[in-house]
Design a protein around this motif. Structure first.
Motif, mmCIF file in Angstrom:
data_model
loop_
_atom_site.group_PDB
_atom_site.id
_atom_site.type_symbol
_atom_site.label_atom_id
_atom_site.label_comp_id
_atom_site.label_asym_id
_atom_site.label_seq_id
_atom_site.Cartn_x
_atom_site.Cartn_y
_atom_site.Cartn_z
ATOM 1 N N ALA A 91 12.534 31.079 59.151
ATOM 2 C CA ALA A 91 13.233 29.871 59.605
ATOM 3 C C ALA A 91 13.817 29.098 58.433
ATOM 4 O O ALA A 91 14.878 28.483 58.552
ATOM 5 C CB ALA A 91 12.277 28.981 60.389
ATOM 6 N N ILE A 92 13.123 29.108 57.295
ATOM 7 C CA ILE A 92 13.620 28.410 56.107
ATOM 8 C C ILE A 92 14.971 28.990 55.690
ATOM 9 O O ILE A 92 15.885 28.267 55.290
ATOM 10 C CB ILE A 92 12.603 28.504 54.950
ATOM 11 N N LYS A 93 15.093 30.312 55.824
ATOM 12 C CA LYS A 93 16.356 30.951 55.471
ATOM 13 C C LYS A 93 17.482 30.507 56.403
ATOM 14 O O LYS A 93 18.650 30.605 56.066
ATOM 15 C CB LYS A 93 16.210 32.483 55.525
ATOM 16 N N ASN A 94 17.099 30.048 57.601
ATOM 17 C CA ASN A 94 18.111 29.636 58.578
ATOM 18 C C ASN A 94 18.232 28.126 58.700
ATOM 19 O O ASN A 94 18.784 27.630 59.686
ATOM 20 C CB ASN A 94 17.796 30.250 59.947
ATOM 21 N N GLY A 95 17.681 27.385 57.722
ATOM 22 C CA GLY A 95 17.954 25.951 57.718
ATOM 23 C C GLY A 95 16.784 25.011 57.634
ATOM 24 O O GLY A 95 16.967 23.823 57.408
ATOM 25 N N ALA A 96 15.548 25.506 57.865
ATOM 26 C CA ALA A 96 14.398 24.608 57.772
ATOM 27 C C ALA A 96 14.206 24.156 56.331
ATOM 28 O O ALA A 96 14.428 24.917 55.393
ATOM 29 C CB ALA A 96 13.129 25.310 58.279
ATOM 30 N N ALA A 97 13.799 22.895 56.150
ATOM 31 C CA ALA A 97 13.588 22.374 54.797
ATOM 32 C C ALA A 97 12.319 22.942 54.187
ATOM 33 O O ALA A 97 12.266 23.216 52.995
ATOM 34 C CB ALA A 97 13.512 20.849 54.835
ATOM 35 N N ASP A 98 11.282 23.127 55.012
ATOM 36 C CA ASP A 98 10.001 23.644 54.516
ATOM 37 C C ASP A 98 9.094 23.897 55.710
ATOM 38 O O ASP A 98 9.465 23.633 56.864
ATOM 39 C CB ASP A 98 9.342 22.627 53.571
ATOM 40 N N GLU A 181 19.999 40.378 52.516
ATOM 41 C CA GLU A 181 20.411 39.224 53.320
ATOM 42 C C GLU A 181 21.379 38.322 52.543
ATOM 43 O O GLU A 181 22.297 37.740 53.120
ATOM 44 C CB GLU A 181 19.193 38.417 53.773
ATOM 45 N N ILE A 182 21.182 38.216 51.231
ATOM 46 C CA ILE A 182 22.103 37.438 50.404
ATOM 47 C C ILE A 182 23.502 38.052 50.448
ATOM 48 O O ILE A 182 24.510 37.343 50.512
ATOM 49 C CB ILE A 182 21.614 37.366 48.940
ATOM 50 N N ILE A 183 23.551 39.381 50.424
ATOM 51 C CA ILE A 183 24.840 40.082 50.515
ATOM 52 C C ILE A 183 25.494 39.784 51.863
ATOM 53 O O ILE A 183 26.695 39.495 51.937
ATOM 54 C CB ILE A 183 24.644 41.603 50.332
ATOM 55 N N ALA A 200 20.295 35.216 61.230
ATOM 56 C CA ALA A 200 19.571 36.349 60.646
ATOM 57 C C ALA A 200 18.362 36.689 61.511
ATOM 58 O O ALA A 200 17.602 35.800 61.903
ATOM 59 C CB ALA A 200 19.130 36.010 59.226
ATOM 60 N N VAL A 201 18.186 37.978 61.800
ATOM 61 C CA VAL A 201 17.101 38.438 62.664
ATOM 62 C C VAL A 201 16.347 39.564 61.964
ATOM 63 O O VAL A 201 16.952 40.523 61.494
ATOM 64 C CB VAL A 201 17.653 38.962 64.018
ATOM 65 N N THR A 241 28.443 35.308 62.796
ATOM 66 C CA THR A 241 27.917 36.596 62.326
ATOM 67 C C THR A 241 26.459 36.746 62.702
ATOM 68 O O THR A 241 25.662 35.823 62.537
ATOM 69 C CB THR A 241 28.047 36.692 60.791
ATOM 70 N N LEU A 242 26.102 37.918 63.223
ATOM 71 C CA LEU A 242 24.713 38.240 63.544
ATOM 72 C C LEU A 242 24.237 39.288 62.549
ATOM 73 O O LEU A 242 24.800 40.379 62.462
ATOM 74 C CB LEU A 242 24.602 38.781 64.968
ATOM 75 N N PHE A 243 23.214 38.924 61.772
ATOM 76 C CA PHE A 243 22.677 39.832 60.762
ATOM 77 C C PHE A 243 21.350 40.405 61.260
ATOM 78 O O PHE A 243 20.394 39.665 61.499
ATOM 79 C CB PHE A 243 22.457 39.096 59.438
ATOM 80 N N LEU A 244 21.290 41.717 61.430
ATOM 81 C CA LEU A 244 20.093 42.399 61.914
ATOM 82 C C LEU A 244 19.442 43.142 60.753
ATOM 83 O O LEU A 244 19.921 44.195 60.324
ATOM 84 C CB LEU A 244 20.456 43.369 63.047
ATOM 85 N N ASP A 245 18.361 42.568 60.244
ATOM 86 C CA ASP A 245 17.662 43.165 59.107
ATOM 87 C C ASP A 245 16.669 44.211 59.598
ATOM 88 O O ASP A 245 16.052 44.055 60.656
ATOM 89 C CB ASP A 245 16.929 42.061 58.328
ATOM 90 N N GLU A 246 16.504 45.280 58.811
ATOM 91 C CA GLU A 246 15.588 46.382 59.140
ATOM 92 C C GLU A 246 15.844 46.898 60.555
ATOM 93 O O GLU A 246 14.930 47.026 61.377
ATOM 94 C CB GLU A 246 14.125 45.942 58.976
#
Length: 449
Positions: A91-98, A181-183, A200-201, A241-246
């Motif tokens: 969630a932090i990667k998607n906007g949560a502060a902490d 994910e950075i890419i 990101a998922v 954009t929908l990013f599907l990791d792994e």
């Protein structure tokens, strides 16, 4: 006096935390559900929102996405149990502060809230003075992608710049920890969809029974536990954009559902008869060989070709050795900001150790190492005594020989371990993960006093 919205369905815990925060001079409004929180947010503005990850009528991440869409400047902190920490980190990667893991102590709560409010204030000030200080370095999400100087990095950058303006589906291939994910974010930020959502998922974290609900959403009452309507990832990413990791971790059944949605560009929430049109760009990532998975029947060939209109290799740190200190300096600057430190750089000894280390965890391991070392450093430079123990373990030769083909590196590792252990051979043996007797034999072999 900062105003905090506290969202927590455990009434007794919520009241206890409310009293504590009021005592610490915060103005607190409480809500026991997502519905109550939405009403409160419409009525007044808040400086910070503190929400539980699991709510009776929603989940903290979904609610956070709503809040950040309407009020992007308001920091959101998630409260979570230990079993949900991975979800919170995502969630932090998607906007949560902490996030704060329960149970937590009062000092930890204050520290996290203080840091989040401070970061929010600094971000606001940064926007105001941005045009006056255009040369100031920043480590925001917009420039998380670091341009390396190696051939592999330059090729990676060329591919990103080439494919970003298009709508082609991109498959990012690379080892774990190489920054896939950075890419993906960099591609999104340079695309025509940059003003819309990047979702990101982590496909490996989704149980196959819930995948349809997570991807396409569901209606209240459509299955046990569906206590409210839920928006799926596809709808949340509509226009973006929908990013599907792994992606290789998806079950065969889920692959069929995903393929159908990508082909038709329509989704149907679980329990609904109504189709929703979606306009999204798909970026996927894997550390597996999907071609081999296709041969073995574990991954659908038609889905593979659908997601692989253009492939990008995310190189390992070993393949971009010239970039090592470029990334190390970047992570140091980032750590200084996060930890409120002023470490200038790395000692020559540490640079040498970094350059001789294999970095099996790639950029993720480097970032963690630099951040930890920055925290532990008391001087202006990161010295070898604050590095993790694994940097002083003897690296085994990659070949089949056992005749000390890496003898010089091994000798250096022993000397460094002895130095760190202040010449205490028992401690040095522990650092090297060998027996004291083996250490004495090696000291004799290398003529080390």
């Amino acid at each position: 006096m900062p105003k905090i919205l506290l969202i927590e369905d455990d009434i007794s815990f919520c009241k206890l935390l409310e009293k504590f925060l009021i005592k610490k001079t915060y103005e607190v409004t409480i809500a026991f559900s997502a519905a109550e929180a939405r009403v409160a947010i419409k009525k007044e503005s808040f400086d910070l929102i503190l929400t539980d990850l699991r709510l009776p009528d929603s989940d903290g991440i979904g609610l956070m996405a709503e809040i950040k869409t309407a009020h992007p400047q308001v920091p959101v902190i998630l409260m979570t149990g230990y079993s949900d920490v991975n979800t919170a980190v995502k969630a932090i990667k998607n906007g949560a502060a902490d996030y704060i893991s329960k149970p937590f102590n009062p000092d930890e709560v204050l520290l996290v809230i203080t840091n989040a409010l401070k970061a929010s204030e600094e971000e606001t000030e940064e926007v105001v003075v941005k045009e006056k200080k255009t040369t100031k370095k920043q480590t925001t999400a917009d420039n998380e992608f670091v341009k390396g100087i190696s051939i592999a990095s330059k090729k990676l950058l060329d591919h990103i710049q080439l494919v970003s303006p298009t709508d082609m589906s991109v498959l990012i291939i690379g080892e774990s920890g190489t920054g896939k994910e950075i890419i993906a974010k960099s591609i999104h930020q340079q695309s025509l969809r940059k003003n819309n959502n990047f979702i990101a998922v982590d496909c490996g974290a989704i149980p196959k029974e819930l995948a349809a609900s997570e991807f396409f959403g569901h209606l209240k009452g459509s299955f046990t536990g569906a206590i409210s309507d839920k928006m799926g990832y596809f709808e949340a990413a509509n226009g973006g954009t929908l990013f599907l990791d792994e992606i290789g971790n998806l079950s065969y059944e889920n692959q069929i559902q995903l393929l159908r949605a990508l082909q038709e560009r329509k989704i149907k929430p679980v329990g609904s008869n109504k189709e929703i049109n979606v306009d999204i760009r798909i970026i996927t990532a894997t550390n597996e060989d999907l071609r081999e998975a296709v041969k073995n029947g574990d991954f659908r060939e038609d889905l593979y070709h659908r997601i692989n209109e253009f492939s990008i290799l995310s190189p390992s740190l070993k393949e971009r050795e010239e970039d090592l200190m470029v990334f190390a300096d970047y992570f140091l600057e980032k750590a200084n900001q996060q930890l409120n430190k002023e470490v200038i750089g790395f000692s020559p000894e540490v640079v040498s150790i970094f350059q001789n280390y294999n970095w099996p965890g790639n950029l993720r391991e480097l970032q963690n190492c630099v951040k930890r070392s920055t925290l532990l450093s008391k001087g202006e430079f990161i010295e070898s005594d604050v590095l993790p123990a694994e940097f002083f373990q003897i690296q085994k030769p990659t070949g089949s020989n056992d005749n000390f083909s890496l003898s010089e590196n091994e000798r250096e590792a022993i000397i460094q371990a002895l130095s760190r252990a202040q010449n205490n051979k028992s401690e040095a043996a522990k650092l090297l993960k060998i027996t004291r007797k083996t250490l004495y034999n090696k000291l004799k072999h290398y003529n080390i006093d």
